[in-house]
Design a protein around this motif. Structure first.
Motif, PDB file in Angstrom:
ATOM      1  N   HIS A   1     -25.866 -27.019  19.507  1.00 16.01           N
ATOM      2  CA  HIS A   1     -27.192 -27.118  18.621  1.00 16.01           C
ATOM      3  C   HIS A   1     -27.846 -28.253  19.064  1.00 16.01           C
ATOM      4  N   TRP A   2     -27.256 -29.547  18.944  1.00 15.82           N
ATOM      5  CA  TRP A   2     -27.888 -30.717  19.406  1.00 15.82           C
ATOM      6  C   TRP A   2     -28.566 -30.793  20.937  1.00 15.82           C
ATOM      7  N   GLN A   3     -27.781 -29.844  21.904  1.00 16.83           N
ATOM      8  CA  GLN A   3     -28.322 -29.900  23.296  1.00 16.83           C
ATOM      9  C   GLN A   3     -29.522 -28.919  23.064  1.00 16.83           C
TER      10      GLN A   3
ATOM     11  N   LYS B   1     -31.950 -44.484  21.478  1.00 19.66           N
ATOM     12  CA  LYS B   1     -32.305 -45.994  21.106  1.00 19.66           C
ATOM     13  C   LYS B   1     -31.276 -46.454  19.958  1.00 19.66           C
ATOM     14  N   ARG B   2     -30.771 -45.509  19.394  1.00 16.26           N
ATOM     15  CA  ARG B   2     -29.944 -45.907  17.953  1.00 16.26           C
ATOM     16  C   ARG B   2     -28.417 -45.962  18.591  1.00 16.26           C
ATOM     17  N   GLY B   3     -28.288 -45.724  19.896  1.00 23.80           N
ATOM     18  CA  GLY B   3     -26.770 -46.059  20.448  1.00 23.80           C
ATOM     19  C   GLY B   3     -25.974 -44.948  20.414  1.00 23.80           C
ATOM     20  N   TYR B   4     -26.648 -43.620  20.101  1.00 26.54           N
ATOM     21  CA  TYR B   4     -25.543 -42.536  19.717  1.00 26.54           C
ATOM     22  C   TYR B   4     -25.649 -41.481  21.076  1.00 26.54           C
ATOM     23  N   THR B   5     -24.175 -41.015  21.226  1.00 28.58           N
ATOM     24  CA  THR B   5     -24.152 -40.054  22.019  1.00 28.58           C
ATOM     25  C   THR B   5     -24.531 -38.596  21.509  1.00 28.58           C
ATOM     26  N   GLN B   6     -24.585 -37.643  22.214  1.00 28.24           N
ATOM     27  CA  GLN B   6     -24.884 -36.132  21.863  1.00 28.24           C
ATOM     28  C   GLN B   6     -23.518 -35.928  21.132  1.00 28.24           C
ATOM     29  N   GLU B   7     -22.599 -36.443  21.500  1.00 28.10           N
ATOM     30  CA  GLU B   7     -21.235 -35.965  20.952  1.00 28.10           C
ATOM     31  C   GLU B   7     -20.971 -36.669  19.582  1.00 28.10           C
TER      32      GLU B   7
ATOM     33  N   ILE C   1     -37.727 -34.555  23.181  1.00 30.76           N
ATOM     34  CA  ILE C   1     -37.660 -35.549  23.865  1.00 30.76           C
ATOM     35  C   ILE C   1     -37.851 -36.759  23.005  1.00 30.76           C
ATOM     36  N   ARG C   2     -38.588 -36.820  21.984  1.00 33.57           N
ATOM     37  CA  ARG C   2     -38.636 -37.982  21.059  1.00 33.57           C
ATOM     38  C   ARG C   2     -37.197 -38.092  20.258  1.00 33.57           C
ATOM     39  N   VAL C   3     -36.518 -36.980  20.035  1.00 35.44           N
ATOM     40  CA  VAL C   3     -35.304 -37.000  19.198  1.00 35.44           C
ATOM     41  C   VAL C   3     -34.319 -37.345  20.132  1.00 35.44           C
ATOM     42  N   ARG C   4     -34.237 -37.306  21.617  1.00 41.71           N
ATOM     43  CA  ARG C   4     -33.210 -37.581  22.580  1.00 41.71           C
ATOM     44  C   ARG C   4     -33.722 -39.140  22.591  1.00 41.71           C
ATOM     45  N   ASP C   5     -34.882 -39.645  22.772  1.00 44.51           N
ATOM     46  CA  ASP C   5     -35.304 -40.981  22.975  1.00 44.51           C
ATOM     47  C   ASP C   5     -34.664 -41.869  21.750  1.00 44.51           C
ATOM     48  N   LEU C   6     -34.890 -41.134  20.537  1.00 44.04           N
ATOM     49  CA  LEU C   6     -34.348 -41.866  19.379  1.00 44.04           C
ATOM     50  C   LEU C   6     -32.937 -41.981  19.221  1.00 44.04           C
ATOM     51  N   ARG C   7     -32.203 -40.988  19.471  1.00 45.35           N
ATOM     52  CA  ARG C   7     -30.797 -40.827  19.635  1.00 45.35           C
ATOM     53  C   ARG C   7     -30.232 -42.028  20.653  1.00 45.35           C
TER      54      ARG C   7
END
Length: 90
Positions: A38-40, A21-27, A13-19
């Protein structure tokens, strides 16, 4: 023993929120060396290695201490806390 599932779910959850917040998608994380699958799995709370944790910290330029701080709260079972206290008091 700590409830590892709880720790890794909270980390995901923390990693997803950080991603986000930084404006990145999983892709976007593919260009950082992670496969989409792996990211999922990371964000879903699957256990990861220290190597993967270090890579995440590098990508987001965040110290590991900051990324994992507080994630162990509530992860220890009450019986283990009692035993731990007894061990420390010796």
């Amino acid at each position: 023993m700590a409830d590892q599932d709880k720790f890794f779910r909270a980390l995901g959850i923390r990693v997803r929120d950080l991603r986000k917040k930084r404006g990145y998608t999983q892709e976007d994380m593919i260009s950082c060396g992670f496969s989409a699958r792996h990211w999922q799995q990371i964000e879903a709370g699957r256990p990861i290695t220290v190597t993967t944790l270090l890579r995440i910290c590098e990508v987001f330029e965040v110290p590991m201490e900051k990324l994992v701080r507080g994630l162990d709260a509530g992860a220890y079972r009450s019986e283990e806390r009692r035993v731990g206290k007894e061990c420390r008091s010796r």
